[in-house]
Design a protein around this motif. Structure first.
Motif, PDB file in Angstrom:
ATOM      1  N   GLY A 332       2.141  17.117  47.794  1.00 49.53           N
ATOM      2  CA  GLY A 332       2.550  17.298  49.179  1.00 49.53           C
ATOM      3  C   GLY A 332       2.247  18.675  49.728  1.00 49.53           C
ATOM      4  N   GLY A 333       1.742  19.585  48.909  1.00 50.39           N
ATOM      5  CA  GLY A 333       1.434  20.921  49.380  1.00 50.39           C
ATOM      6  C   GLY A 333       0.114  20.976  50.130  1.00 50.39           C
ATOM      7  N   ASP A 334      -0.154  22.115  50.756  1.00 53.67           N
ATOM      8  CA  ASP A 334      -1.360  22.302  51.540  1.00 53.67           C
ATOM      9  C   ASP A 334      -2.516  22.786  50.653  1.00 53.67           C
ATOM     10  OD1 ASP A 334       0.044  21.610  53.779  1.00 53.67           O
ATOM     11  OD2 ASP A 334       0.393  23.684  54.438  1.00 53.67           O
ATOM     12  N   THR A 335      -3.720  22.414  51.061  1.00 54.17           N
ATOM     13  CA  THR A 335      -4.928  23.016  50.491  1.00 54.17           C
ATOM     14  C   THR A 335      -5.225  24.278  51.286  1.00 54.17           C
ATOM     15  OG1 THR A 335      -5.822  20.875  49.829  1.00 54.17           O
ATOM     16  CG2 THR A 335      -7.387  22.696  50.034  1.00 54.17           C
ATOM     17  N   VAL A 336      -5.466  25.371  50.605  1.00 53.47           N
ATOM     18  CA  VAL A 336      -5.685  26.652  51.278  1.00 53.47           C
ATOM     19  C   VAL A 336      -7.171  27.002  51.243  1.00 53.47           C
ATOM     20  CG1 VAL A 336      -5.232  29.144  51.200  1.00 53.47           C
ATOM     21  CG2 VAL A 336      -3.375  27.512  50.861  1.00 53.47           C
ATOM     22  N   LEU A 337      -7.700  27.377  52.406  1.00 52.11           N
ATOM     23  CA  LEU A 337      -9.085  27.816  52.552  1.00 52.11           C
ATOM     24  C   LEU A 337      -9.098  29.316  52.820  1.00 52.11           C
ATOM     25  CD1 LEU A 337     -10.120  25.155  55.234  1.00 52.11           C
ATOM     26  CD2 LEU A 337     -10.022  24.819  52.766  1.00 52.11           C
TER      27      LEU A 337
END
Length: 552
Positions: A332-337
């Protein structure tokens, strides 16, 4: 004397002084003289110098000099001959109708000096060739092969270079006349099979060849028989770079041979040590680069991510620009760019790039938001001490939204705002701004939230792209307007093709000129098929709606 009647001595007619006076005159001469009868080539008189030079010469007896006999028979006026270890040369002069004389010279010292000069020139030529060929490459394998090739060509019938043991094994390369070079390795315990090899590899002085028993040499040296063996160290940096084993089938090594071999080994050892050091540095650099190179990008939940990096210098694979993607740290966490540009280029910038990427990764693990990441990174760079260098950076948090959309939260610190390619071909700039990271204590970050409809694309890029100079004048910047126009022409293209097209357009613009590092990272929302549109009456027009809102 005047009025004196001729006097005969054997077949020699002497008008004037008595024969005793003639003999005394010839004996007083430093040059060896043989007086001969022209009729039958009999030696009539041998002066003292000739008797000393050729003890076997006696008047009336056969001449012991084969060269003189051959010259007499052939009627030639000169000859050379070896007699009792001496090199003799003779010249014939006619005296009268019935007599001639051979004048002999000992040319041994002259010949020896000429031979020594020729040998010295050959040694100098060999060492010059060795220096030239050994310094031509820093490739360790080539240096080893060149060493054995030169040794076999000038010093021995077979040559083997043995490197110091690593992990209880020693690598070797061998060349013997008429056979191709062979390479291999052997256990450290077998080094003792060659007399003196263990001592040389341990740093002890070389052992003279006369003290080595060639009969003890093992078969892996590559000669069916060995008449002489020489083991010489290859000096390196504070430790031997290896050992050079020379073998001859017949005969041994003279002191001059051993001296030449040691001089050659010193040059070969320096070249091998330099090549080994270079290989070690290259291996170390490759290990360090491996963690700094652009990563393989994850594709979170169908979202397309494509990156591109081009260093300012072709010889460098790393530099100051970078991009990275961090997968969700928990369900459920975000993918970070992240895409950034460190001040400067080359290895120094690459080191700081690695620090920035690791810091961002650590912040992602504690679920820091993009704005928090930039603020913490800014303080970390300010507190790092040493030479202060700033970073421009864009960070985004990516997650899937409803109806196939992709939601992005973007924040920048002194970096060009990302561009969005919408479904209708228009290009928008994401309204984000922020101060340089690592420049001032209180950084200001104004983030923005973006939604991408299916098929829409967001492009993150470094300023090396827009500031690339070229064009008709060679000095004009590519600029943001050209980038927008180029991106608009990529509507409907796959993500990989879009990034490659932009990269190629910029490369054509620069046309081989000076450029900065260039990094790009494209995010594309997954294209929805007709089957996926069965979502409760949502039309394709509704799916293409877009939303960008500024968040303070």
């Amino acid at each position: 004397m005047s009025g004196q009647s001729p006097t005969l001595t054997g077949d020699v007619r002497v008008d004037g002084p008595a024969p005793a006076l003639l003999r005394a005159a010839l004996d007083a001469a430093d040059e060896a003289v043989l007086l001969c009868a022209a009729a039958d080539d009999t030696i009539l008189l041998v002066n003292k110098a000739a008797a000393r030079l050729v003890p076997g010469l006696t008047p009336g007896a056969p001449c012991p000099l084969p060269g003189l006999n051959d010259a007499t028979a052939a009627g030639t006026d000169t000859f050379t001959d070896d007699y009792a270890g001496r090199r003799l040369a003779g010249r014939r002069r006619a005296l009268d109708a019935g007599h001639y004389a051979w004048y002999l010279r000992d040319r041994t010292e002259e010949v020896n000096r000429a031979a020594a000069l020729a040998a010295e020139r050959a040694r100098a030529s060999f060492l010059a060739e060795a220096g030239r060929r050994l310094s031509a490459s820093l490739h360790l394998g080539r240096c080893l092969r060149t060493t054995v090739e030169l040794a076999v060509a000038h010093l021995a019938d077979a040559a083997v270079v043995v490197l110091p043991p690593e992990n209880r094994r020693s690598s070797w390369i061998r060349l013997s006349g008429g056979s191709p070079a062979a390479e291999g390795s052997l256990p450290q315990s077998r080094l003792a099979e060659v007399p003196g090899l263990v001592e040389v590899l341990s740093g002890f002085p070389p052992i003279p060849s006369r003290w080595l028993d060639a009969a003890q040499a093992p078969a892996w040296l590559g000669l069916d028989r060995i008449g002489g063996l020489l083991v010489t160290p290859l000096p390196g940096n504070a430790a031997p770079a290896g050992a050079l084993i020379l073998a001859r089938r017949d005969g041994g090594f003279r002191p001059d041979d051993e001296m030449l071999a040691r001089i050659f080994a010193a040059r070969a050892g320096a070249a091998i040590a330099a090549a080994a050091l270079y290989r070690e540095q290259v291996d170390t650099t490759a290990i360090l680069q491996a963690d700094l190179l652009p990563p393989e990008l994850v594709q979170p939940d169908g979202v397309e991510l494509v990156g591109s990096y081009q260093a300012a210098h072709d010889a460098l694979r790393i530099g100051g620009d970078f991009y990275d993607v961090f997968a969700p740290s928990h369900p459920g966490g975000d993918t970070v760019l992240a895409l950034g540009d460190v001040c400067g280029t080359g290895p120094e910038a690459a080191v700081l790039t690695g620090k920035v990427r690791q810091t961002l990764r650590a912040l992602h693990l504690v679920d820091a938001r993009p704005t928090e990441m930039l603020q913490v990174l800014n303080q970390a760079l300010l507190d790092s001490g040493g030479r202060r260098r700033f970073v421009t950076l864009v960070v985004g948090a990516l997650r899937r939204a409803e109806h196939g959309r992709v939601h992005l939260t973007l924040a920048t610190g002194g970096h060009p705002p990302p561009l969005i390619l919408r479904g209708d071909g228009t290009v928008e700039e994401v309204p984000v701004s922020g101060t340089l990271i690592g420049a001032v204590p209180d950084t200001v970050v104004r983030p923005a939230e973006v939604e991408l409809a299916p098929g829409e694309l967001c492009l993150l890029f470094s300023d090396g792209l827009t500031e690339a100079r070229g064009g008709p004048t060679g000095t004009e910047q590519y600029g943001e307007e050209r980038l927008r126009s180029a991106l608009a022409t990529c509507r409907g293209l796959p993500t990989t093709a879009t990034v490659e097209r932009i990269r190629q357009l910029v490369s054509d613009w620069v046309h081989g000129g000076v450029r900065d590092d260039i990094a790009m990272l494209a995010v594309r929302s997954p294209v929805r098929t007709a089957l996926s549109l069965r979502d409760g009456g949502q039309s394709s027009f509704a799916l293409n709606s877009r939303r960008v809102r500024q968040r303070s």
